[in-house]
Write an enzyme that holds these catalytic residues in place. Structure first.
Site, PDB file in Angstrom:
ATOM      1  N   LYS A  34       0.845  -1.191   0.000  1.00 35.40           N
ATOM      2  CA  LYS A  34       0.000   0.000   0.000  1.00 35.40           C
ATOM      3  C   LYS A  34       0.882   1.243   0.000  1.00 35.40           C
ATOM      4  O   LYS A  34       1.998   1.200   0.504  1.00 35.40           O
ATOM      5  CB  LYS A  34      -0.908   0.002   1.240  1.00 35.40           C
ATOM      6  CG  LYS A  34      -1.743  -1.261   1.438  1.00 35.40           C
ATOM      7  CD  LYS A  34      -2.858  -1.374   0.427  1.00 35.40           C
ATOM      8  CE  LYS A  34      -3.719  -2.612   0.720  1.00 35.40           C
ATOM      9  NZ  LYS A  34      -4.855  -2.723  -0.209  1.00 35.40           N
TER      10      LYS A  34
ATOM     11  N   LYS B 126      -1.996   1.282  -2.855  1.00 33.06           N
ATOM     12  CA  LYS B 126      -2.076   0.374  -3.992  1.00 33.06           C
ATOM     13  C   LYS B 126      -1.705   1.046  -5.306  1.00 33.06           C
ATOM     14  O   LYS B 126      -1.269   0.380  -6.244  1.00 33.06           O
ATOM     15  CB  LYS B 126      -3.461  -0.246  -4.086  1.00 33.06           C
ATOM     16  CG  LYS B 126      -4.603   0.740  -4.275  1.00 33.06           C
ATOM     17  CD  LYS B 126      -5.917   0.028  -4.536  1.00 33.06           C
ATOM     18  CE  LYS B 126      -6.421  -0.713  -3.339  1.00 33.06           C
ATOM     19  NZ  LYS B 126      -7.736  -1.365  -3.593  1.00 33.06           N
TER      20      LYS B 126
ATOM     21  N   LYS C 219       2.565  -8.683  -2.233  1.00 31.58           N
ATOM     22  CA  LYS C 219       1.577  -8.804  -3.312  1.00 31.58           C
ATOM     23  C   LYS C 219       1.318  -7.472  -3.995  1.00 31.58           C
ATOM     24  O   LYS C 219       1.188  -6.437  -3.335  1.00 31.58           O
ATOM     25  CB  LYS C 219       0.266  -9.348  -2.724  1.00 31.58           C
ATOM     26  CG  LYS C 219      -0.932  -9.299  -3.653  1.00 31.58           C
ATOM     27  CD  LYS C 219      -2.195  -9.741  -2.914  1.00 31.58           C
ATOM     28  CE  LYS C 219      -3.430  -9.508  -3.764  1.00 31.58           C
ATOM     29  NZ  LYS C 219      -3.706  -8.076  -3.990  1.00 31.58           N
TER      30      LYS C 219
ATOM     31  N   ASP D 138      -1.408  -5.143  -5.618  1.00 29.61           N
ATOM     32  CA  ASP D 138      -2.860  -5.059  -5.487  1.00 29.61           C
ATOM     33  C   ASP D 138      -3.498  -5.339  -6.841  1.00 29.61           C
ATOM     34  O   ASP D 138      -2.843  -5.296  -7.884  1.00 29.61           O
ATOM     35  CB  ASP D 138      -3.287  -3.697  -4.949  1.00 29.61           C
ATOM     36  CG  ASP D 138      -4.350  -3.823  -3.872  1.00 29.61           C
ATOM     37  OD1 ASP D 138      -5.232  -4.691  -4.015  1.00 29.61           O
ATOM     38  OD2 ASP D 138      -4.304  -3.069  -2.886  1.00 29.61           O
ATOM     39  N   GLU D 139      -4.792  -5.625  -6.809  1.00 29.92           N
ATOM     40  CA  GLU D 139      -5.447  -6.133  -8.014  1.00 29.92           C
ATOM     41  C   GLU D 139      -5.444  -5.138  -9.168  1.00 29.92           C
ATOM     42  O   GLU D 139      -5.438  -5.539 -10.334  1.00 29.92           O
ATOM     43  CB  GLU D 139      -6.887  -6.559  -7.702  1.00 29.92           C
ATOM     44  CG  GLU D 139      -7.841  -5.437  -7.323  1.00 29.92           C
ATOM     45  CD  GLU D 139      -7.792  -5.056  -5.855  1.00 29.92           C
ATOM     46  OE1 GLU D 139      -8.637  -4.246  -5.427  1.00 29.92           O
ATOM     47  OE2 GLU D 139      -6.911  -5.565  -5.127  1.00 29.92           O
TER      48      GLU D 139
ATOM     49  N   HIS E 227      -6.568 -13.225  -7.707  1.00 25.97           N
ATOM     50  CA  HIS E 227      -7.407 -12.241  -7.022  1.00 25.97           C
ATOM     51  C   HIS E 227      -8.815 -12.303  -7.603  1.00 25.97           C
ATOM     52  O   HIS E 227      -8.996 -12.568  -8.791  1.00 25.97           O
ATOM     53  CB  HIS E 227      -6.830 -10.831  -7.167  1.00 25.97           C
ATOM     54  CG  HIS E 227      -7.403  -9.863  -6.179  1.00 25.97           C
ATOM     55  ND1 HIS E 227      -8.665  -9.313  -6.321  1.00 25.97           N
ATOM     56  CD2 HIS E 227      -6.903  -9.368  -5.019  1.00 25.97           C
ATOM     57  CE1 HIS E 227      -8.904  -8.511  -5.294  1.00 25.97           C
ATOM     58  NE2 HIS E 227      -7.859  -8.525  -4.486  1.00 25.97           N
ATOM     59  N   ARG E 228      -9.811 -12.069  -6.746  1.00 24.99           N
ATOM     60  CA  ARG E 228     -11.203 -12.205  -7.180  1.00 24.99           C
ATOM     61  C   ARG E 228     -11.885 -10.851  -7.391  1.00 24.99           C
ATOM     62  O   ARG E 228     -13.099 -10.731  -7.208  1.00 24.99           O
ATOM     63  CB  ARG E 228     -11.985 -13.045  -6.179  1.00 24.99           C
ATOM     64  CG  ARG E 228     -12.010 -12.486  -4.764  1.00 24.99           C
ATOM     65  CD  ARG E 228     -12.862 -13.349  -3.839  1.00 24.99           C
ATOM     66  NE  ARG E 228     -12.959 -12.768  -2.503  1.00 24.99           N
ATOM     67  CZ  ARG E 228     -13.843 -13.148  -1.584  1.00 24.99           C
ATOM     68  NH1 ARG E 228     -14.712 -14.105  -1.856  1.00 24.99           N
ATOM     69  NH2 ARG E 228     -13.871 -12.578  -0.388  1.00 24.99           N
TER      70      ARG E 228
ATOM     71  N   HIS F  31      -8.261 -15.455  -3.111  1.00 27.41           N
ATOM     72  CA  HIS F  31      -8.825 -14.712  -1.988  1.00 27.41           C
ATOM     73  C   HIS F  31     -10.189 -15.291  -1.627  1.00 27.41           C
ATOM     74  O   HIS F  31     -11.015 -15.564  -2.501  1.00 27.41           O
ATOM     75  CB  HIS F  31      -8.957 -13.236  -2.356  1.00 27.41           C
ATOM     76  CG  HIS F  31      -7.639 -12.545  -2.466  1.00 27.41           C
ATOM     77  ND1 HIS F  31      -7.280 -11.499  -1.656  1.00 27.41           N
ATOM     78  CD2 HIS F  31      -6.572 -12.768  -3.274  1.00 27.41           C
ATOM     79  CE1 HIS F  31      -6.056 -11.092  -1.966  1.00 27.41           C
ATOM     80  NE2 HIS F  31      -5.608 -11.857  -2.955  1.00 27.41           N
TER      81      HIS F  31
ATOM     82  N   SER G  16      -7.661 -12.072   3.484  1.00 32.91           N
ATOM     83  CA  SER G  16      -7.085 -10.747   3.285  1.00 32.91           C
ATOM     84  C   SER G  16      -8.190  -9.707   3.334  1.00 32.91           C
ATOM     85  O   SER G  16      -9.258  -9.910   2.767  1.00 32.91           O
ATOM     86  CB  SER G  16      -6.355 -10.689   1.930  1.00 32.91           C
ATOM     87  OG  SER G  16      -5.842  -9.401   1.673  1.00 32.91           O
TER      88      SER G  16
END
EC number: 4.1.1.39
Length: 477
Positions: free
Chosen positions: A175, A177, A201, A203-204, A294-295, A327, A379
């Protein structure tokens, strides 16, 4: 076969419109081991009988259309049509029914989640005779499961690659993001991994924007994780988001990640699409890359109880399409997720065989016939005080991912990672000693914080942070 439901070319063609239930509602039908079975939550329009609504779903998601057509006589409709074989009233809900539909396996292309969904959840969801429609669950027969590769590697192979056993894996979403330069982004990755996390990770929505192009991000993140590996002696990873505007560009990014020698890439499987996801999963297996999923966009589809697709269906589809992590919500964090429902689809992600259990929202027994399992990723709005509950709820085969709960530490990113690692190790040790994490969780964290100033500082910052909101999607009474 009932004369009422059998379609024969020999009887001749008669133009016009007839009720769906005359052909597609077949309560006497005995389902086959090779059928795909679906459970739909149906809310008919006023005046539409539930049998007609259920039959309409079966028809419009298989061979039917709004009027009789003469080409019905050129095929065996009884071989290919979907059948509504049972209807149940939903207790406690007005005008809601569960309609069970069986689909012959020949309706679906082998190894294609895209084709399966195009039929089962295609035009039927816009059908005027229905006020609302939700796909609650699917039974995927072993004969169809066997046409899919599934996850690139699965849980056991991932643990062997990472050489990490006996505990959940720890992660962190970087972050903010959006807005960081690639170098500053890589710095945050390094600090978190050096502090004790297994993964960081993207972010999406981090793809390749003007402030940070994908190639620069990949290079700085690879440098960060290799440096952290040398300093800690542990294998580390960063989920490099390969999601792109075209499949060709997505694969190009995955190829570059492989050339850098990193262990894992990432994909947004709903916004990216199942065809793209399956293509990437095949590439990852062939080239030794783990695949984090990621969803993003899932709540648009699954959050409302009476319309859409339940996440347990999207989870099954992901296991078929391919992904090593996905996720799954946290139960205790900031995102939607009721405990029994969440544990139901977590089992569907990880286990090889899952029995029907309506108390957890599982409508059908599912046999995955050794298709590799997927690690659920908890998460969203979680911090050190949640660690006992997360460890107890999700168990060892999971990824616990703290974004703000790492980077929000008052002393910085590395101390935030240390706090989470100490909290996790304390919870695993206490559990292995037979202590009750649900009852003694806070005490376990307080005891550990006496020996870790980083954990003590984190406990003080987040001691009053809770997310007390009722879940929208809950089990039927």
């Amino acid at each position: 076969m009932s004369p009422q439901t059998e379609t024969k070319a020999s009887v001749g063609f008669k133009a016009g419109v007839k009720e769906y239930k005359l052909t597609y509602y077949t309560p006497e039908y005995q389902t086959k081991d090779t059928d795909i079975l679906a459970a739909f939550r149906v809310t008919p329009q006023p005046g539409v009988p539930p049998e007609e609504a259920g039959a309409a779903v079966a028809a419009e998601s298989s061979t039917g259309t709004w009027t009789t057509v003469w080409t019905d006589g050129l095929t065996s409709l009884d071989r290919y049509k979907g059948r509504c074989y049972r209807i149940e009233r939903v207790v406690g809900e007005k005008d809601q029914y569960i309609a069970y539909v069986a689909y012959p396996l020949d309706l679906f292309e082998e190894g294609s989640v895209t084709n399966m969904f195009t039929s089962i959840v295609g035009n039927v969801f816009g059908f005027k005779a229905l006020r609302a429609l939700r796909l609650e669950d699917l039974r995927i027969p072993p004969a169809y499961v066997k046409t899919f590769q599934g996850p690139p590697h699965g849980i056991q192979v991932e643990r062997d690659k990472l050489n990490k056993y006996g505990r959940p894996l720890l992660g962190c979403t970087i972050k903010p993001k959006l807005g960081l330069s690639a170098k500053n982004y890589g710095r945050a990755v390094y600090e978190c991994l050096r502090g004790g996390l297994d993964f960081t990770k993207d972010d999406e929505n981090v793809n390749s924007q003007p402030f940070m192009r994908w190639r620069d991000r990949f290079l700085f993140c690879a440098e960060a994780l290799f440096k952290a590996q040398v300093e800690t002696g542990e294998i580390k990873g960063h989920y490099l988001n390969a999601t792109a505007g075209t499949c060709e560009e997505m694969i190009k990014r995955a190829v570059f990640a492989r050339e850098l020698g990193v262990p894992i890439v990432m994909h947004d499987y709903l916004t990216g699409g199942f065809t793209a996801n399956t293509s990437l999963a095949h590439y990852c297996r062939d080239n030794g890359l783990l695949l984090h999923i990621h969803r993003a966009m899932h709540a648009v589809i699954d959050r409302q109880k009476n319309h859409g697709i339940h996440f347990r269906v999207l989870a099954k589809a992901l296991r078929m399409s391919g992904g090593d992590h996905i996720h799954s919500g946290t139960v205790v964090g900031k995102l939607e997720g009721e405990r029994d429902i969440t544990l139901g689809f977590v089992d569907l992600l990880r286990d090889d065989f899952v029995e029907q259990d309506r108390s957890r929202g599982i409508y059908f027994t599912q046999d995955w016939v050794s298709l590799p399992g997927v690690l659920p990723v908890a998460s969203g709005g979680i911090h050190v005080w949640h660690m006992p509950a997360l460890t107890e709820i999700f168990g060892d085969d999971s990824v616990l991912q703290f974004g703000g709960g790492t980077l929000g530490h008052p002393w910085g990113n590395a101390p935030g990672a240390v706090a989470n690692r100490v909290a996790l190790e304390a919870c695993v040790k206490a559990r292995n000693e037979g202590r009750d994490l649900a009852q003694e969780g806070n005490q376990i964290i307080r005891e550990a914080s006496k020996w870790s100033p980083e954990l003590a500082a984190a406990c003080e910052v987040w001691k009053e942070i809770v997310f007390n909101f009722a879940a929208v999607d809950v089990l039927d009474k």
